[in-house]
Design a protein around this motif. Sequence first.
Motif, PDB file in Angstrom:
ATOM      1  N   ASP A 499      43.927  37.664  16.057  1.00 42.83           N
ATOM      2  CA  ASP A 499      44.736  38.381  17.042  1.00 42.83           C
ATOM      3  C   ASP A 499      46.170  38.528  16.551  1.00 42.83           C
ATOM      4  O   ASP A 499      46.803  39.573  16.752  1.00 42.83           O
ATOM      5  CB  ASP A 499      44.714  37.636  18.382  1.00 42.83           C
ATOM      6  CG  ASP A 499      43.372  37.733  19.089  1.00 42.83           C
ATOM      7  OD1 ASP A 499      42.584  38.636  18.724  1.00 42.83           O
ATOM      8  OD2 ASP A 499      43.111  36.912  19.981  1.00 42.83           O
ATOM      9  N   SER A 527      39.517  49.725  12.139  1.00 41.10           N
ATOM     10  CA  SER A 527      38.721  49.217  13.262  1.00 41.10           C
ATOM     11  C   SER A 527      39.403  49.648  14.550  1.00 41.10           C
ATOM     12  O   SER A 527      40.082  48.856  15.209  1.00 41.10           O
ATOM     13  CB  SER A 527      38.609  47.691  13.193  1.00 41.10           C
ATOM     14  OG  SER A 527      39.893  47.102  13.044  1.00 41.10           O
ATOM     15  N   SER A 529      40.650  50.609  18.168  1.00 44.34           N
ATOM     16  CA  SER A 529      40.496  50.031  19.499  1.00 44.34           C
ATOM     17  C   SER A 529      41.438  50.790  20.417  1.00 44.34           C
ATOM     18  O   SER A 529      42.305  51.535  19.941  1.00 44.34           O
ATOM     19  CB  SER A 529      40.865  48.541  19.484  1.00 44.34           C
ATOM     20  OG  SER A 529      42.252  48.394  19.190  1.00 44.34           O
ATOM     21  N   GLU A 531      44.008  49.803  21.952  1.00 49.11           N
ATOM     22  CA  GLU A 531      45.398  49.454  21.649  1.00 49.11           C
ATOM     23  C   GLU A 531      45.857  50.099  20.341  1.00 49.11           C
ATOM     24  O   GLU A 531      46.966  50.646  20.245  1.00 49.11           O
ATOM     25  CB  GLU A 531      45.556  47.934  21.554  1.00 49.11           C
ATOM     26  CG  GLU A 531      45.315  47.190  22.850  1.00 49.11           C
ATOM     27  CD  GLU A 531      43.828  47.021  23.163  1.00 49.11           C
ATOM     28  OE1 GLU A 531      42.984  47.275  22.274  1.00 49.11           O
ATOM     29  OE2 GLU A 531      43.509  46.667  24.320  1.00 49.11           O
ATOM     30  N   SER A 532      45.008  50.027  19.323  1.00 47.07           N
ATOM     31  CA  SER A 532      45.407  50.570  18.020  1.00 47.07           C
ATOM     32  C   SER A 532      45.542  52.085  18.069  1.00 47.07           C
ATOM     33  O   SER A 532      46.411  52.664  17.408  1.00 47.07           O
ATOM     34  CB  SER A 532      44.396  50.167  16.941  1.00 47.07           C
ATOM     35  OG  SER A 532      43.129  50.770  17.159  1.00 47.07           O
TER      36      SER A 532
END
Length: 950
Positions: A499, A527, A529, A531-532
């Motif tokens: 994290d 990867s 997500s 948030e990303s």
Amino acid sequence: MISFVSTLFMMAAGIGPVAPSDSVSRLHVPPDVRVELIASEPDIVDPVAVAFDEYGRMFVVENRGYPEDASNAGTIALLTDDNDDGIYTRKSTFYAGLNFPNGVMPWNGGIIVTDAPHVLFLKDSTGDGIADVRKVMLDGFSLGGSTQLRVSHPTLGLDNWIHFSNGLSGGDVKAASDSDPISMGLYDLRYDPFTGKLETVGGRAQFGLTFDNLGHKFVCSNRNHIQHVVLSPHDLARNPALTFSATAFDIPDHGAAAEVFPLTGAPTTAYAHAGTFTAACGLTIYRGSSLPQTYRGNAFVCEPTGNLVHRDVLEPSGSTFVAKRARQDVEFIASEDEWFRPVFLTNGPSGALYLCDMYRGTIEHPTYLPGEVAAVTDFKAGKDRGRIYRITGEDGHRTPLPTQVDTDSLISQLANEDSWTRDTAHQLLLERRDESATSKLRERLKSDAPVLARVHALSLLNGLGAIEDRDLLVAMDDNEPALREVAVRFARIAAPRSDGLAKAIQTLAHDSSAHVRFEAALALGDSPSPESVDRLADIMLASPGDTWTEAAVLSGVNGFMSQFAKGFLDTSGDVAPGANTAYAIGSMLSRGLPADELSELVPILLERESPIGTHWRMSILNGALSTSSHGSRAPIDGLKTNRSEQFAQQLAALVETASQWAVDVNRSSGERLGAIELLGSAPFDESVDTLTQLLTPVTQAPVQAKAIRSLFRGRDGRAAPLVLAQDRWNAFTGQSRDAALSGLFSLPDGVHQLLGALESDAAPPWTVPAQYRRRLIAHADAALQARAKAVFGKAPQQNRMKVYETLRPVLELTGDSVKGGVVFENTCASCHRFRETGHEVGPDLTGIGSQSSDSILLHILVPNWLKLPGYESYIVETDALEDFVGIIVAESEVNLTLRAAYGIENTIPRSSITSMKLMALSMMPGELEQTMSEQELRDLIAFLKREPAK
């Protein structure tokens, strides 16, 4: 035919070689630079690459068989400087019996040598200076069309992999430890010597591959003297909906095929290459300590045909760089000696730059010479010669060789200002895999050592398999952007990420450095997500107009495209993103979302309260409709299904605005072209009147051509008679006529209507260029084929050489270069560039003026007399019944990009391609003389030769 050609390609104009002792005096260099001859014939012959081991010994690749002697004449020479005076006097033949060797790199007590189809490991295990160990490390590299187009440049990267150039030949390559080959395709290759893993990487180097201090990769090919490799094919493959397929970027502000300034006649084999880069090779970023500070980080590249070495100053520019000439109209090194053939540069001991001079009378390969010329050319002149130079500052300062090679000493050398010393220490530490080095490297990473020492420490921790999240977090929190950038690059391999690491990468989405943000974009997209994806939107907004950052961001949002698009607008605040960005997002959505999801998303995007403006709305809508076919209804109508009446009214208002903008000459070209493209997605009846208004001679060619393409967008047969009307067809310029022909070929009965116009003489046969004519004559429908043969039988079918002989008297006319410039713009600029005018589809003609008028006339009238590599054209057909013609300029695992006339590029998903054929003949029209008068033909030649204006 040979009467004038022989003067173009003959060997060094009959001038003989100069002695090695006199060669330096023929070199013109800056006053703060010193060049020394450190080795020459007979000790070395045909040097094409050098490398130095930790003892300062020089391994020289002698490509003695070049260009065509396949008798295994190639050797590796080992030269030693016994008294440390910088002159290499003792020689042994380290290894003989190679085919056409062209690259060398010290490794693990021996050397790696590229000698297609193999990469070999050679080692002297007895200490007698002769290799007695030979192992095939890699196998399967293609031999290419000529001996110079092969794998080369083994180079250890900061990623701790060994990189190889493609050589333009590629191959299906396998490692000795791996039975499964990997196809290089149009990419370079890297190899992990510890795991045996192979991967394709971005770029397609010919003979020139180099890295800067932070591991940015740069490559070159004959005409492109420096490209920054920005992306990997694996990056692009993450999102199949991304309409972007390039991995490398031409960074010179003076362009690809740039002008060079030789001191010799510098004759070239290619008519269009004279006075420009034609054989760029040996590209190197200088990272040493001997030349003055202003030279460090500069790019140097050889041009053997021009007998010179070119220098560029690199400056950061967004996520990439810009290369600027160090001196205007003057090269870094230029020789008066036409036998001076620089082919390779490298950083080496003493902090110096080393240069290989193959020293040949003729450097060209017979493959690229007309047969008649090759038959009378002496390719062996100079085969017994060769020179190597050391380039330093004027004081000749030499950084001493390290004397201690224990682990502690090697780690301390990582702080040396000289790159060869740092790189050699790095390589030895990597090879030894000393476990005790791990803790010491970690201490170095946390210290106040120079930033490059910490960069190497982090890289080695990764290479030794000892890198931990705490190391990456320390580096990503450093004050130096260089260390943060490299840290994010290595963080990409951490899976699963902690994290803490994931959050640190997200934080760097707001970094002040564009290069750090770029690396963060790639890492976040590995990867994705929720948030990303939001942070990716932030990165793109922080880098307006940066195409490469845009591609990095969009490659990483697969699975979250809707969220990204909405988040991008939500976070834009008072910033109005560019129209090109809008189109790219819309195009990605069009390719990546199901139709029902797209039709739900578009209204949301168009209704956003962001300051995006009408042009932005048109652009994202155009992108979203870019892959739609009309079918039974127009794409815009398809978006209205089950949507609100308010949205239907909004679309109608956009179409109405587009109709006004399309004919408004006071609007910017971008606004008009966007409006016209939108009309192409509207119902034919709603757009035809506006688009037809643009089919008049007063409309600029790009606008008119766009209008024609929009008319044909829906494949409505009513578009054909509009463009085939005699008064319109005969008034079209080449760009508009090309758009019309492309449209006609897309219609089920378009070819019938075209042939009807040709048969009735409404359209003259000469207005159909060769590439379309050939497709008609070879049509699958026998009846159409017969009609085409009958129609074009009316046109003059003279032997092209007879046409050339008939028109040679035009050379006796007086040309007007100013009027010739107008002819060039109207006739040639669609596919050729001359200085700042035109499009680079065919060869750049900037340097053609050094050729004879007779030569230029020949190439205008007989375009298939000499076809240059790299300009092969293809016909690609898709499952949507579309076909595209052009040269391949980029490709990825999922897309192929073709460039056609007027620089128009089409990116085609590989999944939609039904057939792909190489065109046998040049795209250049075969009857160009029919488009101009004899006086205009002479004026064109005057323009190309830059004859003084009247």
